[in-house]
Design an enzyme around this catalytic site. Structure first.
Site, PDB file in Angstrom:
ATOM      1  N   GLY A  98       0.842  -1.206   0.000  1.00  0.00           N
ATOM      2  CA  GLY A  98       0.000   0.000   0.000  1.00  0.00           C
ATOM      3  C   GLY A  98       0.871   1.247   0.000  1.00  0.00           C
ATOM      4  O   GLY A  98       1.872   1.299   0.707  1.00  0.00           O
ATOM      5  N   ARG A 129       1.078  -5.192  -5.093  1.00  0.00           N
ATOM      6  CA  ARG A 129       1.311  -6.347  -4.217  1.00  0.00           C
ATOM      7  C   ARG A 129       1.549  -7.516  -5.170  1.00  0.00           C
ATOM      8  O   ARG A 129       0.704  -7.818  -6.001  1.00  0.00           O
ATOM      9  CB  ARG A 129       0.100  -6.596  -3.324  1.00  0.00           C
ATOM     10  CG  ARG A 129      -0.275  -5.379  -2.455  1.00  0.00           C
ATOM     11  CD  ARG A 129      -1.368  -5.742  -1.447  1.00  0.00           C
ATOM     12  NE  ARG A 129      -2.124  -4.584  -0.989  1.00  0.00           N
ATOM     13  CZ  ARG A 129      -1.795  -3.831   0.062  1.00  0.00           C
ATOM     14  NH1 ARG A 129      -0.746  -4.095   0.761  1.00  0.00           N
ATOM     15  NH2 ARG A 129      -2.545  -2.807   0.411  1.00  0.00           N
ATOM     16  N   ASP A 144       4.915  -4.540   6.063  1.00  0.00           N
ATOM     17  CA  ASP A 144       5.328  -5.888   6.462  1.00  0.00           C
ATOM     18  C   ASP A 144       5.335  -6.904   5.317  1.00  0.00           C
ATOM     19  O   ASP A 144       6.193  -7.781   5.276  1.00  0.00           O
ATOM     20  CB  ASP A 144       4.589  -6.385   7.705  1.00  0.00           C
ATOM     21  CG  ASP A 144       3.094  -6.465   7.529  1.00  0.00           C
ATOM     22  OD1 ASP A 144       2.599  -6.013   6.481  1.00  0.00           O
ATOM     23  OD2 ASP A 144       2.434  -6.971   8.441  1.00  0.00           O
ATOM     24  N   THR A 180       4.512   2.880   5.391  1.00  0.00           N
ATOM     25  CA  THR A 180       3.141   2.387   5.543  1.00  0.00           C
ATOM     26  C   THR A 180       2.393   3.314   6.483  1.00  0.00           C
ATOM     27  O   THR A 180       2.964   3.787   7.467  1.00  0.00           O
ATOM     28  CB  THR A 180       3.094   0.946   6.102  1.00  0.00           C
ATOM     29  OG1 THR A 180       1.755   0.667   6.576  1.00  0.00           O
ATOM     30  CG2 THR A 180       4.035   0.715   7.262  1.00  0.00           C
ATOM     31  N   ASP A 182       0.210   2.383   8.463  1.00  0.00           N
ATOM     32  CA  ASP A 182      -0.277   1.612   9.609  1.00  0.00           C
ATOM     33  C   ASP A 182       0.584   1.734  10.873  1.00  0.00           C
ATOM     34  O   ASP A 182       0.125   1.427  11.966  1.00  0.00           O
ATOM     35  CB  ASP A 182      -0.380   0.125   9.245  1.00  0.00           C
ATOM     36  CG  ASP A 182      -1.492  -0.136   8.241  1.00  0.00           C
ATOM     37  OD1 ASP A 182      -2.346   0.759   8.050  1.00  0.00           O
ATOM     38  OD2 ASP A 182      -1.511  -1.226   7.648  1.00  0.00           O
ATOM     39  N   ASP A 236       2.814  -0.222  11.907  1.00  0.00           N
ATOM     40  CA  ASP A 236       2.816  -1.517  12.593  1.00  0.00           C
ATOM     41  C   ASP A 236       4.126  -2.275  12.415  1.00  0.00           C
ATOM     42  O   ASP A 236       4.135  -3.493  12.267  1.00  0.00           O
ATOM     43  CB  ASP A 236       1.627  -2.372  12.113  1.00  0.00           C
ATOM     44  CG  ASP A 236       1.647  -2.591  10.611  1.00  0.00           C
ATOM     45  OD1 ASP A 236       2.430  -1.922   9.916  1.00  0.00           O
ATOM     46  OD2 ASP A 236       0.875  -3.430  10.131  1.00  0.00           O
ATOM     47  N   ARG A 275      -5.509  -2.732   8.830  1.00  0.00           N
ATOM     48  CA  ARG A 275      -6.027  -4.097   8.706  1.00  0.00           C
ATOM     49  C   ARG A 275      -5.672  -4.942   9.920  1.00  0.00           C
ATOM     50  O   ARG A 275      -6.496  -5.655  10.460  1.00  0.00           O
ATOM     51  CB  ARG A 275      -5.456  -4.721   7.424  1.00  0.00           C
ATOM     52  CG  ARG A 275      -6.119  -5.964   6.980  1.00  0.00           C
ATOM     53  CD  ARG A 275      -5.565  -6.433   5.657  1.00  0.00           C
ATOM     54  NE  ARG A 275      -4.226  -5.911   5.410  1.00  0.00           N
ATOM     55  CZ  ARG A 275      -3.752  -5.619   4.208  1.00  0.00           C
ATOM     56  NH1 ARG A 275      -4.504  -5.763   3.153  1.00  0.00           N
ATOM     57  NH2 ARG A 275      -2.519  -5.184   4.064  1.00  0.00           N
TER      58      ARG A 275
HETATM   59  O1  F6P Z   1      -1.285  -1.594   4.673  1.00  0.00           O
HETATM   60  C1  F6P Z   1      -1.825  -0.343   4.503  1.00  0.00           C
HETATM   61  C2  F6P Z   1      -3.300  -0.405   4.289  1.00  0.00           C
HETATM   62  O2  F6P Z   1      -3.714   0.918   4.005  1.00  0.00           O
HETATM   63  C3  F6P Z   1      -4.128  -0.991   5.417  1.00  0.00           C
HETATM   64  O3  F6P Z   1      -4.356  -0.105   6.475  1.00  0.00           O
HETATM   65  C4  F6P Z   1      -5.383  -1.354   4.677  1.00  0.00           C
HETATM   66  O4  F6P Z   1      -6.061  -2.370   5.340  1.00  0.00           O
HETATM   67  C5  F6P Z   1      -4.877  -1.839   3.369  1.00  0.00           C
HETATM   68  O5  F6P Z   1      -3.645  -1.189   3.156  1.00  0.00           O
HETATM   69  C6  F6P Z   1      -5.806  -1.582   2.216  1.00  0.00           C
HETATM   70  O6  F6P Z   1      -5.259  -2.143   1.074  1.00  0.00           O
HETATM   71  P1  F6P Z   1      -5.842  -1.961  -0.394  1.00  0.00           P
HETATM   72  O7  F6P Z   1      -5.476  -0.579  -0.838  1.00  0.00           O
HETATM   73  O8  F6P Z   1      -5.155  -2.998  -1.186  1.00  0.00           O
HETATM   74  O9  F6P Z   1      -7.306  -2.114  -0.289  1.00  0.00           O
END
Ligand code: F6P
Length: 327
Positions: free
Chosen positions: A14, A75, A106, A129, A131, A133, A175
């Site tokens: 992301g 991804r 991660d 990120t 997050d 995390d 997430r």
């Molecule tokens: O990992 C970052 C993040 O923004 C999370 O907080 C979220 O759950 C996820 O990516 C959303 O991913 P996508 O953009 O693939 O829906």
């Protein structure tokens, strides 16, 4: 003698505000040290497909303030396989790229860990990120901007909630982590915060609302998307049944949290860590994420960085703060 002459840089997973500032720092630091820099498009997918561009001083001009990532991101399922990683290694060798800087979270570091172990290839990571995390850095690049985006949005929601005496359930990203919810919830004075780490459960929320002030008609509940209760709409359904007198609305903030111009804190963090990553590779560091803890630079092995140990930041004391302040 150090053999690194050409560093590849990519963003993966992301996106996060500040990734461009990190790319700029890597490119400028590499040029400063007389190295070549190769930009790899769309993360590991672009690495496998040799989607490479040569980068120079100008290619990173005027991007420090821009959200998103000029290198694009993805991804990659292919990189999760051994054949995919082998192909990636062959592309790097074939294009005389001697080391790699990966910017992501991660998932990115899980791949980087396997790759550096399997091929002994020099790789360093930058924590990019929203997050926050990752273990080994107080803050990840993008987190500060994201929580400021959340508080700006929720302040607006608070205005209308107050005018209509409404209860709002606001879902924020994260997430696997409640760190966005916790900080932004404290920042907006939320009446309750629901995060996966604290396991409040819907019963806990109901108890909180029942014991809260009855004369306070507008309320904000922040829910992390990863909370086991299953998102803001589920919480809304349960509360509507339990408290038919409340006028309830749900708001899911979604991807606005991932965009926008990075805050000064994210730009500076990205700039510092980007330079350190280049110099770290030249000093022989590999297989680690470059982070900043208590203002000091720290190299944390990838497999440790992804352990989410920093979830300990969400101690009962933080949740108690929410309770005390929402009186
Ligand atoms: O990992 C970052 C993040 O923004 C999370 O907080 C979220 O759950 C996820 O990516 C959303 O991913 P996508 O953009 O693939 O829906």
């Amino acid at each position: 003698m150090n053999k690194i002459k050409n560093i590849g840089v990519l963003t993966s997973g992301g996106d996060a505000p500040g990734m461009n500032a990190a790319i700029r720092a890597v490119v400028r630091a590499a040029i400063y040290h007389d190295l070549k820099v190769t930009g790899i498009l769309r993360g590991y997918e672009g690495l496998i497909n040799a989607d490479f561009i040569e980068m120079d001083r100008k290619s990173v001009a005027n991007i420090i303030q821009r959200g998103g990532t000029i290198l694009k991101t993805a991804r990659s399922d292919n990189f999760r396989t051994k054949e995919g990683r082998k192909k990636a290694f062959e592309q790097l060798k074939g294009h005389q790229i001697d080391a790699l800087i990966v910017i992501g979270g991660d998932g990115t570091f899980t791949g980087a860990h396997l790759f550096s172990q399997e091929f002994g290839f020099p790789v360093l990571g930058l924590p990019g990120t929203i997050d926050n995390d990752l273990e080994g850095t107080d803050f990840t690049i993008g987190y500060d901007t994201a929580i400021n985006t959340v508080i700006n949005a929720v302040d607006k929601i608070r205005d209308t909630a107050e005018s209509h005496d409404r209860l709002f359930i606001v879902e924020v990203m994260g997430r696997d982590s409640g760190l966005i919810a916790l900080r932004s919830g404290l920042g907006v004075g939320a009446e309750a915060i629901m995060i996966p780490e604290a396991n409040m459960g819907v019963e806990g929320l109901i108890t909180r609302l029942e014991s809260g002030r009855k004369d306070k008609a507008s309320k904000i509940i922040i829910v992390a998307e990863g909370d086991e209760i299953g998102g803001a709409f589920n919480v809304g359904e349960v509360l509507k049944k339990k408290f038919p007198a409340y006028d309830i609305r749900v708001s899911v903030l979604g991807h606005i949290q991932r965009g926008g111009s990075p805050s000064c804190m994210d730009r500076v963090l990205a700039s510092r860590l980007g330079v350190v990553a280049v110099e770290g590779l030249l000093d022989g560091h590999s297989g680690a994420m470059v982070g900043q803890k208590d203002k000091e630079i720290v190299f944390t092995p990838f497999d440790h960085a992804i352990k989410h140990l920093d979830a300990k930041e969400i101690s009962p004391a933080w949740m108690k703060l929410v309770e005390i302040l929402s009186l």
